[in-house]
Design a protein around this motif. Structure first.
Motif, short mmCIF file in Angstrom:
data_model
loop_
_atom_site.label_atom_id
_atom_site.label_comp_id
_atom_site.label_asym_id
_atom_site.label_seq_id
_atom_site.Cartn_x
_atom_site.Cartn_y
_atom_site.Cartn_z
N THR A 1 10.93 16.66 -67.74
CA THR A 1 9.94 17.31 -66.87
C THR A 1 8.81 16.34 -66.57
O THR A 1 8.47 15.48 -67.37
N SER B 1 7.41 15.21 -60.02
CA SER B 1 6.81 16.22 -60.92
C SER B 1 7.84 17.29 -61.27
O SER B 1 7.60 18.49 -61.12
N GLU C 1 10.38 19.96 -62.63
CA GLU C 1 10.27 21.13 -63.50
C GLU C 1 11.67 21.56 -63.91
O GLU C 1 12.66 21.21 -63.27
N LEU C 2 11.72 22.38 -64.97
CA LEU C 2 13.03 22.84 -65.45
C LEU C 2 13.80 23.54 -64.33
O LEU C 2 15.02 23.41 -64.22
N VAL D 1 17.07 18.81 -65.63
CA VAL D 1 15.72 18.50 -66.08
C VAL D 1 15.54 19.13 -67.46
O VAL D 1 15.77 20.33 -67.63
#
Lengths: 115, 122
Positions: free
Chosen positions: B15, B80, B82-83, B121
């Motif tokens: 992440t 940036s 994210e999961l 991720v």
């Protein structure tokens, strides 16, 4: 705006049985319609397409689809299912007819074949 | 082999990181489309480039960007992370240049898809 609705997220048929995957579309202009197939861990592959002309369209692997304007439908059929047909199937409509047009996909129908 | 090449095939990253996905369209195709496929969102259109110019944007986050280069290959940049960005990212190409038909509609040919990049991720 164009949209596509696929009825049934999962369809299961016996080997040798008729395959029927349903697709209804919404379009403000004469549509271009497509069916794609996605095998596990692979990209989407074009099965068949309707643009103009004959409303019964034949595709690869024995599949065909019929464009019915009055019903706004483009259902996919195959007379006899084979185990190798197990995959995810996506109906799609072109959002327009210009070089800027994009294709809108339905949510997909997973086809399972029972031995 | 569809003729559309996507690299890498698999990508695992943490992440907050940034990744770049690459797509080489089928020879002669001018349009490149990017799609995100996830279990909960289905196949979502991200962005379309035609001959180096952005033509349409779909549900693409501001953290994501793309470009198409003069040799027509395209890159999708995801930052940036994210999961929830974990998904399969597909590239598709269409719109073969036809000197005899400047008014062609690329939709006639459908799309040719690459085999995708699976982004995880963690």
């Amino acid at each position: 705006a164009q949209s596509v609705t696929q009825l049934g997220s999962h369809v299961s048929v016996s080997e040798g049985a008729l395959v029927l995957l349903r697709c209804n579309y919404s379009s403000s202009v004469p549509p271009y319609l497509f069916w794609y197939v996605q095998y596990p861990n692979q990209g989407l592959q074009l099965l068949l397409k309707y643009t103009t002309g004959a409303t019964l369209v034949k595709g690869i692997n024995g599949f065909e689809a019929e464009f019915k304007k009055s019903e706004t439908s483009f259902h996919l059929t195959k007379p006899s299912a084979h185990m190798s047909d197990a995959a995810e199937y996506f109906c799609a409509v072109s959002e327009g007819r210009s070089s800027a047009s994009k294709i809108i996909f339905g949510s997909g129908t997973r086809l399972s074949i029972r031995p | 082999d569809s003729g559309v090449t996507q690299t890498p095939k698999h990508l695992i990253t943490a992440t907050g990181q940034r990744v770049t996905l690459r797509c080489s369209p089928r020879s002669g195709d001018l349009s490149v489309y990017w799609y995100q496929q996830s279990l909960d969102q289905g196949l979502q259109f991200l962005i379309h480039y035609y001959n180096g110019e952005e033509r349409a944007k779909g549900n693409i986050l501001e953290r994501f960007s793309a470009q198409q280069f003069p040799d027509l290959h395209s890159e999708l940049n995801l930052s940036s992370l994210e999961l929830g960005d974990s998904a399969l990212y597909f590239c598709a190409s269409s719109a073969r240049q036809s000197p005899a038909n400047y008014g062609y509609t690329p939709d006639l040919y459908g799309y040719t898809f690459g085999s995708g990049t699976r982004l995880t991720v963690v």
